[in-house]
Design a protein around this motif. Structure first.
Motif, PDB file in Angstrom:
ATOM      1  N   GLN A 142       8.391  38.222 -37.428  1.00  0.00           N
ATOM      2  CA  GLN A 142       7.775  36.789 -36.698  1.00  0.00           C
ATOM      3  C   GLN A 142       8.597  36.396 -35.789  1.00  0.00           C
ATOM      4  O   GLN A 142       8.435  35.815 -34.574  1.00  0.00           O
ATOM      5  CB  GLN A 142       7.912  35.598 -37.801  1.00  0.00           C
ATOM      6  N   LEU A 143       9.658  37.309 -35.294  1.00  0.00           N
ATOM      7  CA  LEU A 143       9.892  37.379 -33.705  1.00  0.00           C
ATOM      8  C   LEU A 143       9.787  38.801 -32.723  1.00  0.00           C
ATOM      9  O   LEU A 143       9.701  39.678 -33.565  1.00  0.00           O
ATOM     10  CB  LEU A 143      11.639  37.569 -34.261  1.00  0.00           C
ATOM     11  N   SER A 144       9.552  38.100 -31.332  1.00  0.00           N
ATOM     12  CA  SER A 144       9.912  39.336 -30.577  1.00  0.00           C
ATOM     13  C   SER A 144      11.291  39.924 -30.378  1.00  0.00           C
ATOM     14  O   SER A 144      12.123  39.632 -30.890  1.00  0.00           O
ATOM     15  CB  SER A 144       9.301  38.726 -29.560  1.00  0.00           C
ATOM     16  N   GLY A 145      10.900  41.232 -29.745  1.00  0.00           N
ATOM     17  CA  GLY A 145      12.198  42.004 -29.302  1.00  0.00           C
ATOM     18  C   GLY A 145      13.325  41.290 -29.368  1.00  0.00           C
ATOM     19  O   GLY A 145      14.273  41.337 -29.477  1.00  0.00           O
ATOM     20  N   GLY A 146      12.800  40.438 -28.013  1.00  0.00           N
ATOM     21  CA  GLY A 146      13.985  39.188 -27.386  1.00  0.00           C
ATOM     22  C   GLY A 146      14.875  38.734 -28.656  1.00  0.00           C
ATOM     23  O   GLY A 146      15.981  38.328 -28.437  1.00  0.00           O
ATOM     24  N   GLU A 147      13.937  38.089 -29.049  1.00  0.00           N
ATOM     25  CA  GLU A 147      14.248  36.922 -29.406  1.00  0.00           C
ATOM     26  C   GLU A 147      14.860  37.050 -30.898  1.00  0.00           C
ATOM     27  O   GLU A 147      16.207  36.647 -31.797  1.00  0.00           O
ATOM     28  CB  GLU A 147      13.189  36.233 -30.829  1.00  0.00           C
ATOM     29  N   GLN A 148      14.772  38.554 -31.508  1.00  0.00           N
ATOM     30  CA  GLN A 148      15.472  39.591 -32.616  1.00  0.00           C
ATOM     31  C   GLN A 148      16.816  39.640 -32.003  1.00  0.00           C
ATOM     32  O   GLN A 148      17.879  39.580 -33.064  1.00  0.00           O
ATOM     33  CB  GLN A 148      15.281  40.505 -32.693  1.00  0.00           C
ATOM     34  N   GLN A 149      16.974  40.269 -30.757  1.00  0.00           N
ATOM     35  CA  GLN A 149      18.452  40.652 -29.911  1.00  0.00           C
ATOM     36  C   GLN A 149      19.343  39.453 -30.301  1.00  0.00           C
ATOM     37  O   GLN A 149      20.065  38.936 -30.259  1.00  0.00           O
ATOM     38  CB  GLN A 149      18.067  41.088 -28.950  1.00  0.00           C
ATOM     39  N   ARG A 150      18.743  38.314 -29.744  1.00  0.00           N
ATOM     40  CA  ARG A 150      19.318  36.659 -29.446  1.00  0.00           C
ATOM     41  C   ARG A 150      20.039  36.543 -31.003  1.00  0.00           C
ATOM     42  O   ARG A 150      20.626  36.665 -31.035  1.00  0.00           O
ATOM     43  CB  ARG A 150      18.244  35.932 -29.039  1.00  0.00           C
ATOM     44  N   VAL A 151      18.932  36.458 -32.226  1.00  0.00           N
ATOM     45  CA  VAL A 151      19.503  36.959 -33.154  1.00  0.00           C
ATOM     46  C   VAL A 151      20.779  37.275 -33.850  1.00  0.00           C
ATOM     47  O   VAL A 151      21.607  36.906 -34.426  1.00  0.00           O
ATOM     48  CB  VAL A 151      18.582  37.148 -34.529  1.00  0.00           C
ATOM     49  N   ALA A 152      20.345  38.359 -33.400  1.00  0.00           N
ATOM     50  CA  ALA A 152      21.619  40.003 -34.123  1.00  0.00           C
ATOM     51  C   ALA A 152      23.023  39.118 -32.966  1.00  0.00           C
ATOM     52  O   ALA A 152      24.253  39.286 -33.393  1.00  0.00           O
ATOM     53  CB  ALA A 152      20.756  40.908 -33.161  1.00  0.00           C
ATOM     54  N   LEU A 153      22.484  38.317 -31.342  1.00  0.00           N
ATOM     55  CA  LEU A 153      23.715  38.031 -31.067  1.00  0.00           C
ATOM     56  C   LEU A 153      24.986  37.335 -32.024  1.00  0.00           C
ATOM     57  O   LEU A 153      25.511  37.002 -31.813  1.00  0.00           O
ATOM     58  CB  LEU A 153      23.586  37.633 -29.784  1.00  0.00           C
ATOM     59  N   ALA A 154      23.816  35.668 -32.337  1.00  0.00           N
ATOM     60  CA  ALA A 154      24.124  35.004 -32.889  1.00  0.00           C
ATOM     61  C   ALA A 154      24.938  35.462 -33.823  1.00  0.00           C
ATOM     62  O   ALA A 154      26.113  35.431 -34.207  1.00  0.00           O
ATOM     63  CB  ALA A 154      23.103  33.717 -33.212  1.00  0.00           C
ATOM     64  N   ARG A 155      24.607  36.383 -34.509  1.00  0.00           N
ATOM     65  CA  ARG A 155      25.576  36.812 -36.106  1.00  0.00           C
ATOM     66  C   ARG A 155      26.883  37.717 -35.296  1.00  0.00           C
ATOM     67  O   ARG A 155      27.765  37.546 -36.280  1.00  0.00           O
ATOM     68  CB  ARG A 155      24.111  38.028 -36.889  1.00  0.00           C
ATOM     69  N   ALA A 156      26.538  38.871 -34.238  1.00  0.00           N
ATOM     70  CA  ALA A 156      27.601  39.081 -33.894  1.00  0.00           C
ATOM     71  C   ALA A 156      28.924  37.832 -34.333  1.00  0.00           C
ATOM     72  O   ALA A 156      29.430  38.232 -34.309  1.00  0.00           O
ATOM     73  CB  ALA A 156      27.485  39.598 -32.787  1.00  0.00           C
ATOM     74  N   PHE A 157      28.889  36.688 -33.559  1.00  0.00           N
ATOM     75  CA  PHE A 157      29.723  35.935 -33.265  1.00  0.00           C
ATOM     76  C   PHE A 157      30.149  34.883 -34.344  1.00  0.00           C
ATOM     77  O   PHE A 157      30.806  33.940 -34.165  1.00  0.00           O
ATOM     78  CB  PHE A 157      29.230  35.116 -31.436  1.00  0.00           C
ATOM     79  N   SER A 158      29.302  35.451 -35.471  1.00  0.00           N
ATOM     80  CA  SER A 158      29.516  34.259 -36.585  1.00  0.00           C
ATOM     81  C   SER A 158      30.565  33.880 -36.899  1.00  0.00           C
ATOM     82  O   SER A 158      31.129  32.646 -37.461  1.00  0.00           O
ATOM     83  CB  SER A 158      27.879  34.005 -37.527  1.00  0.00           C
ATOM     84  N   ASN A 159      31.471  35.310 -37.140  1.00  0.00           N
ATOM     85  CA  ASN A 159      32.508  34.899 -38.361  1.00  0.00           C
ATOM     86  C   ASN A 159      33.647  35.043 -37.543  1.00  0.00           C
ATOM     87  O   ASN A 159      35.242  35.530 -37.484  1.00  0.00           O
ATOM     88  CB  ASN A 159      33.247  36.444 -38.408  1.00  0.00           C
ATOM     89  N   ARG A 160      33.569  34.770 -35.790  1.00  0.00           N
ATOM     90  CA  ARG A 160      34.584  34.376 -34.919  1.00  0.00           C
ATOM     91  C   ARG A 160      35.499  36.016 -34.811  1.00  0.00           C
ATOM     92  O   ARG A 160      36.872  35.715 -34.643  1.00  0.00           O
ATOM     93  CB  ARG A 160      35.142  33.590 -34.877  1.00  0.00           C
TER      94      ARG A 160
END
Length: 229
Positions: A142-160
């Motif tokens: 349900q997300l655009s490519g740009g939105e999916q990559q923003r989710v991926a950014l958030a995930r990448a930083f989630s575990n500090r």
């Protein structure tokens, strides 16, 4: 300044039938803690293979990788996985979100693996930072490519993470969306003080980092500091 990544004399060879293909030859470099570092080169120059070796996803035939103070040659697969879970973040060209999980659930996966108590709160904070406050409960489809990559950014930083590996983070995005994602990536990285290693063929993106290592034919052809501080 301490070194978070030390690469010494790496070589990687693949065997195909009776032929041997050397993908990387005599690769040595170091990355300082907190530094932004890019690895560039044409397609087939060995960039992604090198990233896999740096992160302990694969083993070199020759040479040594020291990541976050650990000699990867001395760790078994489980120990490497634990090290990645604790210290490393990843961003991929093709996002690699889990399709059956919502944006928020995707961001929380690394935190759940660490049994973090504040995973939901942390996930929401990161999605807010990348401008997806109204997308918590949307699935990747349900997300655009740009939105999916923003989710991926958030995930990448989630575990500090102590160090983040980004493999062609804007490779699947149009120029305008790529610029937005790049800005978010560098903003998040600055806030977190994470070391960041970017693999890219995009020199504009590489020039935003403090140091550029250039590969060609599996060998280092240059390794230089940029004007960025």
């Amino acid at each position: 300044m301490s070194k978070i990544l030390k690469i010494d004399g790496l070589e990687k060879t693949y065997t195909s039938g009776s032929k041997q293909l050397t993908v990387l030859k005599n690769i040595s470099f170091e990355v300082d803690q907190g530094q932004t570092f890019s690895i560039v080169g044409p397609s087939g120059s060995g960039k992604t293979t090198l990233l896999g070796l740096c992160a302990g996803l694969d083993n070199p035939n020759v040479g040594n990788v020291e990541l976050c103070g650990y000699d990867l040659n001395t760790l078994n697969q489980d120990e490497r996985a634990q090290l990645r879970n604790k210290e490393v973040g990843f961003i991929f060209q093709d996002f690699q979100l889990l399709p059956t999980l919502t944006a928020l659930e995707n961001v929380c996966v690394p935190l759940e693996l660490q049994a973090a108590k504040d995973s939901i709160q942390r996930g929401k904070e990161l999605l807010d930072k990348v401008g997806l406050t109204d997308r918590y409960h949307h699935y990747p489809s349900q997300l655009s490519g740009g939105e999916q990559q923003r989710v991926a950014l958030a995930r990448a930083f989630s575990n500090r993470p102590s160090i983040l590996f980004a493999d062609e983070p804007t490779g699947n995005l149009d120029a305008k969306t790529g610029e937005t994602v790049t800005q978010l990536l560098f903003d998040l990285n600055k806030d977190a003080g994470t070391t960041m290693v970017i693999i890219s063929h995009d020199l504009d993106l590489a020039n935003k980092t403090q140091q550029i290592l250039q590969l060609k034919g599996g060998e280092i052809v240059s390794n230089q500091m940029t004007q960025v501080h």
